[in-house]
Design an enzyme around this catalytic site. Structure first.
Site, short mmCIF file in Angstrom:
data_model
loop_
_atom_site.label_atom_id
_atom_site.label_comp_id
_atom_site.label_asym_id
_atom_site.label_seq_id
_atom_site.Cartn_x
_atom_site.Cartn_y
_atom_site.Cartn_z
N GLU A 93 0.71 -1.27 0.09
CA GLU A 93 0.01 0.03 -0.04
C GLU A 93 0.81 1.29 0.10
OE1 GLU A 93 -1.67 3.27 2.00
OE2 GLU A 93 -2.81 1.54 3.47
N CYS A 127 -2.66 8.49 3.68
CA CYS A 127 -2.48 7.90 2.43
C CYS A 127 -3.67 8.23 1.53
CB CYS A 127 -2.37 6.47 2.41
SG CYS A 127 -3.72 5.51 3.22
#
Length: 308
Positions: free
Chosen positions: A30, A64
């Site tokens: 990720e 994020c």
């Protein structure tokens, strides 16, 4: 190590994947994000503004799935920019808006904003260090950013968001997908059909409608990105499958002969073709036609399977 999960920058993710590849160690990555927010003229503007303020500036933009790019339908663009800038100025620095993680990160954000101004962009609000101790930076709204400018392409990871207009759905999707990243995206509209249609066209691992990022707190919702945002998933059943080695084990009782073992003959080959068309033909009529054309071969397979 049987499996590696890594969350971090795209550059480090590439290195992790390369090292893991040398030993064929599976990896879930990720990585970076540059999340777009698409605001259509029929959206609940109050909700969209509140969502943009939180999505762009929560944790000082250091998440994020921070909203880093906002695209607003042209008819509402100017109003949206004005009101978002007013709301950004009202955030209490040190209370609602915390500091950046380090001095280096603040320097990086400042450099990206400065490069945008050099490219001809306009700072509507923010763009400075507040007069207080700590690695703080004012919530910043930027418009008129030229395509290809670093502030539009690079992950910011700070309290900075760009806003630009779009003319129609096609341009909105084109702008959203223009980034090399593909972690999250959000669509703001009162038209549920449009939202569903566009969600399938956006290159992102997660798409939220009239909300942003909230599914991270839902264990049943998958989490992960595409393109330079990484691959694989955490959360949900898909995340659980990432943590296991899938194995298939079966057992044949051995009571019947196996029809596709040697020896072969013309009837058996015809029957094998027939079985493929009957099992996987497109439509009932095609399957029925295949059964009739290959009836002799299918009968031969049946006889062999029954040991006759």
């Amino acid at each position: 190590i049987d499996k590696l999960f890594f969350t971090g920058s795209t550059d480090v993710g590439r290195r992790v994947a390369a090292l893991a590849g040398e030993r064929l160690c599976p990896v879930t990555l990720e990585l970076g994000g540059k999340d777009p927010m698409l605001v259509f003229a029929d959206a609940d503007l109050e909700r969209a503004l509140d969502g943009a303020l939180w999505g762009a500036f929560f944790n000082c933009g250091q998440t994020c799935t921070s909203v880093e790019r906002i695209y607003v339908e042209a008819a509402r663009h100017d109003e949206f920019v004005t009101r978002l800038a007013d709301s950004a100025r009202s955030l209490r620095i040190g209370d609602e808006l915390g500091p950046l993680i380090s001095s280096d990160q603040r320097d990086r954000v400042e450099a990206l904003v400065a490069s945008a101004v050099d490219d001809g962009a306009e700072i509507v609000t923010g763009g400075r260090r507040p007069p207080r101790r700590g690695w703080f930076y004012e919530p910043t709204v930027i418009t008129n950013v030229p395509r290809g400018s670093a502030v539009e392409t690079d992950e910011l990871f700070g309290p900075v968001v760009t806003v630009a207009p779009f003319a129609d759905e096609a341009q909105a999707v084109e702008l959203a997908n223009s980034s090399p990243y593909g972690l999250g995206a959000s669509i703001w509209t009162s038209d549920a059909t449009r939202a569903r249609r566009l969600a399938f066209r956006l290159e992102a691992g997660m798409v939220w409608v009239n909300d942003v990022s909230y599914s991270f707190g839902a264990a049943q919702a998958s989490w992960g990105g595409v393109k330079e945002s990484g691959f694989g998933r955490t959360h949900s059943k898909h995340g659980l499958y990432e943590c296991v080695r899938v194995k298939y084990a079966d057992s044949d009782a051995g009571r019947l002969p196996v029809s596709w073992w040697f020896p072969y003959d013309a009837e058996l080959v015809d029957g094998a073709r027939g079985m493929l068309h009957v099992l996987y033909g497109r439509g009932l009529s095609a399957r029925a036609g295949a059964a009739w054309r290959h009836r002799r071969g299918l009968a031969a397979i049946a006889r062999r399977s029954l040991g006759r």
